[in-house]
Design a protein around this motif. Structure first.
Motif, PDB file in Angstrom:
ATOM      1  N   LYS A   1       0.828  -1.209   0.000  1.00 40.59           N
ATOM      2  CA  LYS A   1       0.000   0.000   0.000  1.00 40.59           C
ATOM      3  C   LYS A   1       0.861   1.258   0.000  1.00 40.59           C
ATOM      4  CE  LYS A   1      -4.022  -2.040   2.207  1.00 40.59           C
ATOM      5  NZ  LYS A   1      -4.801  -2.126   3.439  1.00 40.59           N
ATOM      6  N   LYS A   2       1.960   1.239   0.767  1.00 37.21           N
ATOM      7  CA  LYS A   2       2.822   2.414   0.846  1.00 37.21           C
ATOM      8  C   LYS A   2       3.594   2.642  -0.443  1.00 37.21           C
ATOM      9  CE  LYS A   2       3.524   2.596   5.811  1.00 37.21           C
ATOM     10  NZ  LYS A   2       4.499   2.502   6.904  1.00 37.21           N
ATOM     11  N   THR A   3       4.029   1.576  -1.089  1.00 31.08           N
ATOM     12  CA  THR A   3       4.841   1.724  -2.297  1.00 31.08           C
ATOM     13  C   THR A   3       4.012   1.812  -3.564  1.00 31.08           C
ATOM     14  OG1 THR A   3       5.104  -0.669  -2.485  1.00 31.08           O
ATOM     15  CG2 THR A   3       6.829   0.546  -1.295  1.00 31.08           C
ATOM     16  N   SER A   4       2.716   1.544  -3.503  1.00 30.84           N
ATOM     17  CA  SER A   4       1.911   1.582  -4.712  1.00 30.84           C
ATOM     18  C   SER A   4       1.766   2.990  -5.260  1.00 30.84           C
ATOM     19  CB  SER A   4       0.532   0.971  -4.472  1.00 30.84           C
ATOM     20  OG  SER A   4      -0.181   1.766  -3.549  1.00 30.84           O
ATOM     21  N   ASN A   5       1.892   4.004  -4.411  1.00 20.19           N
ATOM     22  CA  ASN A   5       1.789   5.381  -4.865  1.00 20.19           C
ATOM     23  C   ASN A   5       3.123   5.939  -5.336  1.00 20.19           C
ATOM     24  OD1 ASN A   5      -0.922   5.402  -4.261  1.00 20.19           O
ATOM     25  ND2 ASN A   5      -0.575   6.111  -2.167  1.00 20.19           N
ATOM     26  N   MET A   6       4.214   5.237  -5.062  1.00 20.58           N
ATOM     27  CA  MET A   6       5.537   5.699  -5.468  1.00 20.58           C
ATOM     28  C   MET A   6       5.852   5.153  -6.853  1.00 20.58           C
ATOM     29  SD  MET A   6       7.454   5.117  -1.784  1.00 20.58           S
ATOM     30  CE  MET A   6       8.756   4.297  -2.581  1.00 20.58           C
ATOM     31  N   THR A   7       5.920   6.048  -7.839  1.00 19.41           N
ATOM     32  CA  THR A   7       6.252   5.615  -9.188  1.00 19.41           C
ATOM     33  C   THR A   7       7.288   6.556  -9.780  1.00 19.41           C
ATOM     34  OG1 THR A   7       4.426   6.897 -10.087  1.00 19.41           O
ATOM     35  CG2 THR A   7       4.008   4.570  -9.649  1.00 19.41           C
ATOM     36  N   ASN A   8       8.014   6.055 -10.729  1.00 12.89           N
ATOM     37  CA  ASN A   8       9.014   6.817 -11.450  1.00 12.89           C
ATOM     38  C   ASN A   8       8.320   7.682 -12.501  1.00 12.89           C
ATOM     39  OD1 ASN A   8      11.123   7.662 -13.087  1.00 12.89           O
ATOM     40  ND2 ASN A   8      12.254   5.756 -12.800  1.00 12.89           N
ATOM     41  N   PRO A   9       8.672   8.961 -12.634  1.00  5.33           N
ATOM     42  CA  PRO A   9       8.022   9.813 -13.638  1.00  5.33           C
ATOM     43  C   PRO A   9       8.212   9.314 -15.074  1.00  5.33           C
ATOM     44  CG  PRO A   9       9.412  11.125 -12.173  1.00  5.33           C
ATOM     45  CD  PRO A   9       9.595   9.696 -11.797  1.00  5.33           C
ATOM     46  N   GLN A  10       9.356   8.704 -15.349  1.00 14.80           N
ATOM     47  CA  GLN A  10       9.583   8.158 -16.695  1.00 14.80           C
ATOM     48  C   GLN A  10       8.644   6.993 -16.975  1.00 14.80           C
ATOM     49  OE1 GLN A  10      13.748   7.271 -16.520  1.00 14.80           O
ATOM     50  NE2 GLN A  10      14.330   9.267 -17.366  1.00 14.80           N
ATOM     51  N   ILE A  11       8.422   6.146 -15.984  1.00 18.01           N
ATOM     52  CA  ILE A  11       7.494   5.029 -16.154  1.00 18.01           C
ATOM     53  C   ILE A  11       6.084   5.564 -16.360  1.00 18.01           C
ATOM     54  CG2 ILE A  11       6.452   3.042 -14.992  1.00 18.01           C
ATOM     55  CD1 ILE A  11       9.166   2.531 -13.702  1.00 18.01           C
ATOM     56  N   GLU A  12       5.733   6.605 -15.616  1.00 18.81           N
ATOM     57  CA  GLU A  12       4.415   7.215 -15.782  1.00 18.81           C
ATOM     58  C   GLU A  12       4.227   7.742 -17.202  1.00 18.81           C
ATOM     59  OE1 GLU A  12       1.691   7.462 -13.870  1.00 18.81           O
ATOM     60  OE2 GLU A  12       2.698   6.116 -12.481  1.00 18.81           O
ATOM     61  N   ARG A  13       5.268   8.365 -17.769  1.00 15.31           N
ATOM     62  CA  ARG A  13       5.168   8.875 -19.147  1.00 15.31           C
ATOM     63  C   ARG A  13       4.995   7.742 -20.148  1.00 15.31           C
ATOM     64  NH1 ARG A  13       9.589  13.043 -18.099  1.00 15.31           N
ATOM     65  NH2 ARG A  13      10.885  11.244 -18.514  1.00 15.31           N
ATOM     66  N   VAL A  14       5.734   6.655 -19.952  1.00 18.70           N
ATOM     67  CA  VAL A  14       5.616   5.506 -20.853  1.00 18.70           C
ATOM     68  C   VAL A  14       4.219   4.903 -20.749  1.00 18.70           C
ATOM     69  CG1 VAL A  14       6.432   3.155 -21.272  1.00 18.70           C
ATOM     70  CG2 VAL A  14       8.075   4.985 -20.893  1.00 18.70           C
ATOM     71  N   LEU A  15       3.717   4.747 -19.524  1.00 18.67           N
ATOM     72  CA  LEU A  15       2.380   4.196 -19.332  1.00 18.67           C
ATOM     73  C   LEU A  15       1.324   5.108 -19.960  1.00 18.67           C
ATOM     74  CD1 LEU A  15       2.557   2.886 -15.664  1.00 18.67           C
ATOM     75  CD2 LEU A  15       2.600   1.546 -17.761  1.00 18.67           C
ATOM     76  N   GLU A  16       1.506   6.408 -19.818  1.00 21.64           N
ATOM     77  CA  GLU A  16       0.545   7.362 -20.380  1.00 21.64           C
ATOM     78  C   GLU A  16       0.566   7.333 -21.908  1.00 21.64           C
ATOM     79  OE1 GLU A  16       0.087  12.147 -20.396  1.00 21.64           O
ATOM     80  OE2 GLU A  16       0.536  11.207 -18.468  1.00 21.64           O
ATOM     81  N   SER A  17       1.760   7.267 -22.502  1.00 19.53           N
ATOM     82  CA  SER A  17       1.823   7.221 -23.964  1.00 19.53           C
ATOM     83  C   SER A  17       1.264   5.899 -24.503  1.00 19.53           C
ATOM     84  CB  SER A  17       3.251   7.442 -24.461  1.00 19.53           C
ATOM     85  OG  SER A  17       4.085   6.388 -24.065  1.00 19.53           O
ATOM     86  N   ALA A  18       1.518   4.797 -23.797  1.00 18.66           N
ATOM     87  CA  ALA A  18       0.950   3.509 -24.209  1.00 18.66           C
ATOM     88  C   ALA A  18      -0.568   3.525 -24.063  1.00 18.66           C
ATOM     89  CB  ALA A  18       1.558   2.378 -23.391  1.00 18.66           C
ATOM     90  N   ASP A  19      -1.056   4.160 -23.009  1.00 22.88           N
ATOM     91  CA  ASP A  19      -2.500   4.269 -22.814  1.00 22.88           C
ATOM     92  C   ASP A  19      -3.128   5.114 -23.925  1.00 22.88           C
ATOM     93  OD1 ASP A  19      -4.827   5.802 -20.708  1.00 22.88           O
ATOM     94  OD2 ASP A  19      -4.801   3.661 -21.168  1.00 22.88           O
ATOM     95  N   ASN A  20      -2.451   6.190 -24.330  1.00 18.01           N
ATOM     96  CA  ASN A  20      -2.954   7.013 -25.439  1.00 18.01           C
ATOM     97  C   ASN A  20      -2.996   6.223 -26.737  1.00 18.01           C
ATOM     98  OD1 ASN A  20      -3.314   9.243 -23.816  1.00 18.01           O
ATOM     99  ND2 ASN A  20      -1.293  10.079 -24.266  1.00 18.01           N
ATOM    100  N   LEU A  21      -1.973   5.410 -26.988  1.00 15.02           N
ATOM    101  CA  LEU A  21      -1.959   4.562 -28.187  1.00 15.02           C
ATOM    102  C   LEU A  21      -3.119   3.580 -28.157  1.00 15.02           C
ATOM    103  CD1 LEU A  21      -0.396   3.502 -30.740  1.00 15.02           C
ATOM    104  CD2 LEU A  21       0.639   1.859 -29.178  1.00 15.02           C
ATOM    105  N   MET A  22      -3.377   2.996 -26.989  1.00 12.32           N
ATOM    106  CA  MET A  22      -4.480   2.050 -26.861  1.00 12.32           C
ATOM    107  C   MET A  22      -5.824   2.756 -27.022  1.00 12.32           C
ATOM    108  SD  MET A  22      -2.875  -0.276 -23.774  1.00 12.32           S
ATOM    109  CE  MET A  22      -4.432  -0.504 -23.036  1.00 12.32           C
ATOM    110  N   ALA A  23      -5.928   3.996 -26.528  1.00 13.36           N
ATOM    111  CA  ALA A  23      -7.178   4.744 -26.659  1.00 13.36           C
ATOM    112  C   ALA A  23      -7.442   5.132 -28.117  1.00 13.36           C
ATOM    113  CB  ALA A  23      -7.131   5.990 -25.784  1.00 13.36           C
ATOM    114  N   ASN A  24      -6.375   5.354 -28.882  1.00 11.73           N
ATOM    115  CA  ASN A  24      -6.533   5.698 -30.298  1.00 11.73           C
ATOM    116  C   ASN A  24      -6.916   4.496 -31.152  1.00 11.73           C
ATOM    117  OD1 ASN A  24      -5.927   8.374 -29.818  1.00 11.73           O
ATOM    118  ND2 ASN A  24      -3.745   8.110 -30.235  1.00 11.73           N
ATOM    119  N   ASN A  25      -6.654   3.294 -30.656  1.00 13.44           N
ATOM    120  CA  ASN A  25      -6.988   2.051 -31.361  1.00 13.44           C
ATOM    121  C   ASN A  25      -7.826   1.159 -30.445  1.00 13.44           C
ATOM    122  OD1 ASN A  25      -5.261   2.591 -33.740  1.00 13.44           O
ATOM    123  ND2 ASN A  25      -3.643   2.454 -32.205  1.00 13.44           N
TER     124      ASN A  25
END
Length: 109
Positions: A21-45
């Protein structure tokens, strides 16, 4: 003794869940960007990636839908590799090397 084991197991499980629970909110900003761009790709298709179904699965499980796509890709690639990919991986470089040698021999003649 049984009570001690039971208390130890409960303590271990509660400690693990607290750490998660404590570490689930801790994420790397680079990983967040990759996840966001992959999510955008999935949303476009949405048809290819079954975006709505993955969104439901994300809500139920709490994990990002990109992780499910990654896990699916790993399973499929592993199955292909196990079925016949090992032979392809070992034979293909040899084939390419032979073709390069043939091409060089023709070029110098």
């Amino acid at each position: 003794l049984h009570r001690y084991i039971e208390l130890t197991q409960n303590l271990t499980i509660s400690t693990i869940s607290t750490v998660i629970k404590k570490t689930s909110n801790m994420t790397n900003p680079q990983i967040e960007r990759v996840l966001e761009s992959a999510d955008n790709l999935m949303a476009n298709n949405p048809v290819i990636f079954q975006y709505e179904k993955l969104s439901e699965l994300e809500k139920k499980s709490g994990f990002n839908k990109v992780y499910f796509i990654g896990a699916f890709a790993v399973v499929i690639l592993s199955a292909v590799f196990l079925v016949g990919g090992a032979k392809l991986v070992t034979k293909y470089p040899r084939y390419v090397n032979k073709q390069q040698q043939i091409h060089e021999n023709r070029r110098f003649k």
